[in-house]
Design an enzyme around this catalytic site. Structure first.
Site, PDB file in Angstrom:
ATOM      1  CG  ASP A  87    -108.193 -41.993 -41.803  1.00 28.11           C
ATOM      2  OD1 ASP A  87    -107.452 -42.805 -41.245  1.00 28.11           O
ATOM      3  OD2 ASP A  87    -109.428 -41.970 -41.644  1.00 28.11           O
TER       4      ASP A  87
ATOM      5  CB  CYS B 102    -103.945 -66.022  -2.824  1.00 24.45           C
ATOM      6  SG  CYS B 102    -104.556 -67.421  -3.779  1.00 24.45           S
TER       7      CYS B 102
END
Length: 1455
Positions: free
Chosen positions: A1023, A365
């Site tokens: 895995d 801003c």
């Protein structure tokens, strides 16, 4: 507005001093300082000053920063107003004024005239004597870490507000910062920071804006230098005494186009400020036409200077286009004034000045702009600063001998922004000229109306020092171009941190407006300004960050599609109304409504409009609309139809087949006494026996009902020019049936004495067995598709969409079905709830269980800015998220799509029998055709041979007919013999027995294909979490750091166990479990004041542990004296802290280096180390890790010894993956992979011609399980994985992977034996049937065919039943085999790949795999002490890395 009023006024004065020649000003005009009218006017009033009053005015109707600016500029110019401060957020203005000169009502009228509503706020007035100038105030911004909820915010605000010298304080939880307005002579930023730190948070000063202090002498000097012209009222045309003297001068009217105006306040802002420029006589601005009509004197100003002046007005958003030819008419009004005070002033500061241009990211801003300009302009050696919010750049004019470009960059970064030097320009001796007017300091000050015009001519004088790409001329055009969107395919992303890196770095680039990256889909959606940047450049920027990016040319983006049910339509006109209303709506690309079905299909752009908006539009027209429910079970992979078909086929074959089999056995028994005629052999009519009639009736039903689907399949197969098992079966049954029927009809026609031998028994036998096999196989297959239904059930069914008001306060909440959630919605997720869509956290901190994607049980810290995944579970904090991906774009939908694609694309395994049939069918047809031809030839050459073996009952048949009939009979007999049912039975019987045996051994195999495939497997991918490891953390070591006498181990365990019992974090659960086991008790003490900080640790008070210790200290070996008597008198309360280094440091404990080293050692092994402090004393370290399964190393070794490659593939980080791989002996590791990478890796190996098995347990493994040639799921894994896999290990034992391969080998061997047995009969039978042995008198008797068939079928079934004897090898056998050969690997023997990238390894490897020791590099990353850059942006993304453990910095996110 962070600058004090004095600061602004001083800036105005300095500016005017720099750039304004004196001749433009009349000395009689009123000065425009903030301290005007307070008694410095030098009149008699000054001796008896009038009092100043401060009041507050409420203002309605402000929309943007430009409104604020125009009100402040307008009112501060009124006579009698000392200062005004307008707040857009609060909708109010604080005014200091002299009541004797102007009243508050007049001020309100003035604001009202500008188009706003103004009223006096009651009770806000206070007055003070005029001599006291407004109190000097400053603002500081602190970064505050460690806030978790609104109560932290209020406690910080409450404490800081009480401090003397603090005016205002505002703390933001989402931005983790505090903005404090304070009085510098009472308190300093350092003190504020220390106060926040003392409360247990971590604060750092981001930036402070120190106001300038002016002494009375400075004020006097400034006043005498350069008096200013008064501000005219808003629309008042400029006709002062100044212009009256120049009435005759030339006036030109100019029309300008102005873009960027929002409201009437912008109009007043431009008219008020530009109207006062010298030479401007009249200005009229039109908001509707976006134009300005200006009458000006060309001798005093030019179109270009007017253009620059308007563009320089705050908030800096106006863009002015000049009419053609206006640029050239610029004159240089300032050139003659070489000796004006302005230029003298300039000559004094002349020296060597450099212009440096910086890219500044992170500004949000106008306040950021002002704070940067305020801080940098006060650095020594800085002449001028200009920061542009729109461009994200800053231009600084500085003396390089005093301050360098690099120091400027560092100064901006210290304020909490990201800065990089774009260009350090040429030296210049004209400081004022080096900056163009649109970038000059004018932007940030209140006094815009004066200085602009004069700077402009000089700006044109030194264009070579200014980067042309940033000049106002080139900047004005992009505004008019509509932003465009492109899609990139990005490879190499492994985690959420990659996503945030790409998003953050792209957003820094000029021209990139917004970036949205989808991790699972590997896509990025970028909105850009086509005049500044092109898609190929964007792709290059991503590639420069180390990813692989390509532009997706013909990808249209995700088009939203929704099917609605609309009620209330009565006729075609309703349909037309709805369609036309929808198609006219912006964002809807297609709408089609069907009156008959009351359904509508709407396609839309999800960026512009969403499903809720569409329903609202339809309801506004007066109909009712709701989302059509999609049936999740209606799926092409569910095999429901096939199951029904084969069941029907099997049952009908069975009903008619059992009697046939009975009759067959009945026929075989008496066949050794051929002379006795049997009952069923009696003819009903000549040529037709009872037996043949029954056979014919039963077989016709079987052929039509049971065989129908075989015919369908065979037809399909032949259309694709391949002969599979179905073709063989259809051929065998059809020929047997047709041949039997024909010879029966012929026998009846010829009224034969004996009914011929038929083959009606073949079809029922075959159909029964094969239909049963097919039915069971499809039942098993259908389980696979349930994976998708299970995956869908992971999704939340509805979401809580909230509407936010001012200050992010929730105004209302509503429950919205999942289908109606739109992109950009703010969604509230409560603790324990599922995240309904992918999004970014706006507010709140929490931990999320993302095992869905990563397979890791450890929760991941989520803070504002973190990404969350649909389907993951929110652990314990309520958060607000903004939806970024909804519907089919969510991560969960991507996994569903992956599983679907894998199941669709999986190459069907050609079963052995099918392959065999491929060769066998053509072979048999060739043989039978050959037989036919040979016998016809023989018959015609030597009819006597035929007559000898085929005596014709009637002499009236011609010779030719006899030959042809004989030839056909032999060739058909060959076909019938050669297509035995035993071939069809060879596979199904073995598979049925094999799967049964596997189930007894704890291995569920779904159908025959995986069973036949397993023995070919060449690569097994494991895995990690839950497969190689247990998937739940366990305590590996408890290290006591204090003397046993002062604090016995049992007491520490009791205290720690009690403390962690209140935590739901997996590490806490593991610690409590361990403590209970060690103490041998289930009850623990009491825990109060429990506090858990995500990513850090816990703190609490523990009491009543003496009872447990007394209970468990009965054994005589314990040291009873360690508990002095006085402790028993009153129960002791312990203050406990458990967590990572950071948590203990934050609570004021120092960690000795030897403890830190011990922690690092554990972290190197992939373990998480946590510290324990009791009553402020560091007394223990606990190492927790996900332990490797006992049998894992043995299973890996056995597979490797069978010649199978073993690979570890995991979503976890490389360090943990490497540590686990070394323990189990796997040499190749893929770490940080996504579910989609796992699939791609499997495909890659399959394309290389290898057969791949994938062993996994999580949702994230399911796509790879579906893709692999053999997917193996662990029985304790998720439903989804179990459904997607081909094989399920019920017992959670990795040795069963070996067993399944072993059993597969046995089964396949058995199938081969069966095929050989079936063929033996053929090899003997075919030549006999073909009449090869006729010359030696051996001829096929009719009963031989039936006997051969029965015998082959029985032998095949018996052979299959031998599989029942299979015994699974036990662990001891494997251990004995592996004895002495299993050694754990060293880190250097393990090669780790990241994501899908085969090239990127984490050690520089000159020679193949295992030469460079890896330890050095890993140890560097984790041994290094906690770095000071903890607050840098890089660490902010660390929270989303998935892991049990990262290096020191990141590990805090997890504990």
């Amino acid at each position: 507005h962070l600058l004090g009023d004095k600061d602004i006024s001083l800036r105005r004065a300095i500016l005017s001093k720099l750039s304004l020649p004196a001749r433009d000003w009349e000395p009689t005009m009123k000065q425009s300082f903030a301290f005007d009218n307070v008694g410095f006017e030098g009149t008699v009033d000054g001796l008896c000053p009038s009092p100043v009053t401060t009041s507050m005015i409420r203002i309605l109707g402000m929309t943007c920063q430009s409104c604020v600016k125009s009100i402040e500029d307008m009112i501060s110019g009124l006579k009698g107003v000392v200062s005004i401060k307008v707040s857009l957020e609060q909708g109010s203005a604080t005014v200091q004024y002299v009541p004797s000169v102007i009243s508050l009502r007049q001020v309100c009228h003035q604001i009202g005239d500008m188009g706003f509503e103004a009223s006096v706020a009651e009770g806000k007035a206070a007055s003070w004597p005029s001599r006291s100038l407004p109190t000097q105030e400053a603002v500081v911004k602190l970064r505050v870490e460690g806030m978790t909820c609104q109560s932290c915010v209020s406690s910080i605000e409450g404490k800081i507000r009480k401090l003397q010298g603090v005016v205002r304080v505002k703390v933001s939880l989402s931005h983790q910062e505090a903005i404090i307005t304070y009085q510098p002579y009472l308190i300093q930023p350092k003190d504020l920071r220390d106060h926040v730190n003392d409360m247990g948070f971590e604060a750092a000063i981001k930036n402070k804006v120190t106001p300038l202090s002016l002494g009375p002498i400075d004020i006097g000097r400034l006043q005498s230098t350069n008096p200013k012209r008064p501000l005219a009222f808003a629309n008042q045309n400029f006709s002062n005494s100044e212009t009256s003297g120049q009435q005759g001068s030339h006036v030109v009217t100019l029309q300008l186009r102005i873009d960027g105006m929002h409201c009437n306040s912008c109009v007043l802002n431009i008219e008020g400020n530009i109207g006062q420029l010298p030479g401007v006589q009249n200005i009229q601005v039109s908001l509707e036409n976006r134009t300005a009509q200006i009458q000006y004197d060309p001798s005093r100003t030019s179109p270009v200077s007017l253009q620059r002046a308007i563009e320089a007005l705050p908030p800096g958003n106006f863009k002015v286009s000049l009419p053609d030819g206006a640029e050239g008419s610029e004159t240089d009004p300032g050139s003659s004034n070489s000796h004006s005070p302005g230029s003298l002033q300039r000559n004094q500061v002349q020296g060597t000045w450099n212009t440096t241009e910086l890219a500044v990211a992170g500004m949000t801003c106008a306040s950021c702009v002002q704070s940067i300009e305020g801080v940098i302009s006060q650095r020594e050696g800085v002449q001028q600063v200009s920061v542009s919010l729109a461009e994200g750049t800053g231009t600084v004019l500085h003396d390089p001998s005093v301050i360098s470009s690099e120091e400027l960059r560092a100064a901006i970064e210290d304020m909490g922004f990201e800065a990089s030097v774009i260009s350090a320009g040429n030296p210049s001796t004209n400081p004022a000229g080096n900056l163009s007017a649109s970038n000059s300091m004018v932007q940030t000050t209140g006094g815009t109306h004066v200085s602009v015009h004069e700077v402009a001519p000089h700006a044109g004088g030194a264009p070579q020092n200014h980067d042309p790409s940033h000049s106002p001329k080139s900047l004005q055009s992009p505004r008019t171009v509509a932003p465009q969107k492109c899609f990139l395919q990005i490879k190499g992303m492994t985690c959420a941190s990659c996503v945030s890196n790409i998003e953050r770095n792209l957003q820094k680039e000029a021209g990139v407006l917004s970036v949205l990256v989808a991790l699972m889909a590997g896509k990025a959606e970028v909105k850009y300004n086509p005049e500044v940047i092109q898609p190929l450049q964007i792709a290059q920027l991503v590639t420069d960050q180390g990813f692989e990016a390509t532009v997706m040319e013909d990808y249209a983006g995700s088009v939203g599609e929704i099917e609605l049910i609309i009620t209330g339509m009565t006729c075609a006109s309703c349909v037309h109304n709805i369609e036309s209303k929808l198609t006219r709506t912006n964002g809807i690309t297609y709408a089609s409504v069907a009156l008959a079905t009351s359904k509508a299909l709407v396609k839309f752009d999800p960026e512009i409009i969403g499903p809720r908006d569409i329903i609202k539009i339809i309801e506004e027209i007066g109909f009712h609309a709701s989302v059509a429910q999609r049936n999740p079970s209606a799926h092409h992979l569910d095999h429901k139809i096939e199951i029904k078909q084969w069941r029907k086929s099997f049952l009908s074959s069975l009903v008619f087949g059992i009697p046939v089999m009975g009759l067959m056995i009945y026929m075989l028994i008496p066949s050794n006494e051929p002379h006795e005629s049997m009952v069923l052999d009696h003819n009903i009519i000549p040529g037709l026996s009872i037996l043949n009639l029954i056979f014919f009736i039963l077989c016709t039903f079987v052929q039509l009902l049971g065989g129908w689907y075989f015919y369908v399949q065979a037809y399909k197969s032949l259309r694709h020019r391949s002969a599979n098992m179905d073709v063989l079966i259809v051929l065998a049954t059809s020929i047997a049936y047709a041949y039997s029927l024909v010879i029966l009809v012929v026998a009846v026609a010829e009224k034969a004495e004996r009914s011929p031998v038929t083959f009606f028994d073949t079809p029922p036998m075959l159909f029964v067995f094969i239909a049963l096999g097919r039915w069971l196989e499809h039942v098993a297959k259908s389980k696979t598709s349930e994976a998708l239904a299970k995956l869908m059930s992971l999704q939340a069914t509805e979401a809580t969409v909230v509407t936010l008001g001012e200050d992010n306060l929730i105004i209302r909440e509503e429950q919205v079905p999942m289908e109606l959630v739109q992109r950009g919605d703010i969604i509230k997720v409560v603790p324990g709830g599922k995240f309904p869509v992918d999004g970014k956290v706006l507010e709140g901190n929490t931990m999320a269980d993302e095992s869905l994607i990563t397979g890791e049980a450890m929760p991941v810290t989520k803070k504002p800015g973190s990404t969350v995944i649909a389907g993951s579970i929110n652990a314990h904090g309520s958060v607000l998220i903004r939806a970024t991906h909804v519907g089919n774009d969510t991560t969960l939908a991507q996994i569903v799509k992956l599983v679907e694609e894998a199941q669709m694309s999986k190459a069907p395994i050609q079963q052995l029998a099918d392959r065999f049939s491929g060769y066998f069918v053509p072979f048999i047809i060739v043989i039978s055709t050959l037989t036919l031809v040979v016998w016809i030839v023989i018959g015609f050459i030597d009819f006597g041979v035929v007559q000898k073996y085929f005596p014709s009952p009637y002499k009236n048949i011609s010779q030719t007919e006899v030959v042809i009939r004989f030839a056909f009979q032999t060739s058909i007999t060959v076909l019938c013999i050669a297509c035995p049912c035993s071939l069809g039975l060879a596979t199904p019987t073995a598979v049925m027995v094999g799967t049964g045996v596997a189930a007894q051994n704890g291995i569920l195999i779904k159908g025959g294909k995986p069973l036949e495939m397993a023995h070919k497997i060449k690569t097994v991918m494991f895995d990690k979490t839950g497969t190689i490891t247990h998937g739940i953390p366990r305590v590996m070591r408890f290290l006591l750091l204090v003397d046993m006498a002062t604090l016995p181990l049992r007491k520490v365990l009791a205290v720690v166990g009690t403390a962690e019992a209140s935590s739901e974090h997996p590490l806490g659960v593991a610690v409590t479990k361990y403590c209970k086991e060690e103490l041998g008790t289930e009850t623990l003490g009491y825990c109060t004041d429990f506090q858990a900080v995500p990513g850090c640790g816990i703190g609490c008070k523990v009491s009543n542990v003496e009872g447990i210790l007394a209970h468990s200290e009965r054994p005589p070996g314990e040291r009873v004296g360690s508990l002095p008597a006085e402790k028993d008198a009153a129960p002791q309360t312990f203050s406990v802290l458990i967590g990572n280094r950071e948590w203990l440091r934050r609570n004021g404990l120092t960690i000795p280096s030897d403890v830190s080293d011990a922690m690092t050692d554990h972290e190197m092994k992939g373990q998480t180390a946590i510290l324990v402090a009791i009553d402020g004393v560091l007394c223990g370290m606990i190492a927790v890790a996900d332990a490797v399964k006992q049998e894992a190393a043995l299973a890996v070794h056995t597979l490797q010894s069978m010649g199978v490659d073993v690979v570890l593939i995991t979503g976890d980080n490389r360090k943990t993956a490497r540590a686990i791989a070394t323990q189990v002996g796997i040499k190749k590791v893929f770490a940080e992979v996504l579910p989609s990478h796992k699939v791609a890796k499997v495909q890659e190996l399959q394309n290389a011609g290898k057969k791949v098995a994938m062993v996994g347990d999580g949702v994230n493994d399911s796509p790879a399980l579906a893709q692999a040639d053999m997917g193996v799921a662990i029985g304790t894994g998720t439903d989804v994985a179990i459904e997607a896999a081909d094989v399920v290990l019920i017992r959670n034992d990795l040795l069963d992977v070996v067993a399944s391969i072993h059993l597969s080998k046995r089964t396949v061997r058995r199938i081969r034996v069966n095929l050989v047995l079936a063929l033996i009969y053929n090899l003997v039978g075919v030549p006999i049937a073909a009449g090869v042995f006729m010359p030696i008198g051996v001829m096929l008797q009719p009963w031989m065919g039936s006997a051969a068939m029965a015998a082959s079928s029985v032998s095949v079934v018996l052979s299959s039943l031998q599989l029942k004897c299979y015994k699974k090898p036990d662990a001891e056998r494997y251990e004995a085999r592996a004895h002495g050969r299993m050694k754990p690997l060293t880190a250097s023997q393990v090669s780790v790949y990241i994501g899908m990238d085969d090239r990127r390894r984490d050690s520089p490897r000159a020679t193949p795999w295992d030469q460079v020791s890896y330890i050095s590099q890993v140890s560097l990353s984790s041994l290094s002490p906690d770095r000071p850059s903890r607050h840098s942006t890089a660490v902010d993304d660390g929270g989303d890395k998935w892991s049990l453990l990262l290096n020191d910095r990141d590990e805090e996110q997890y504990i």
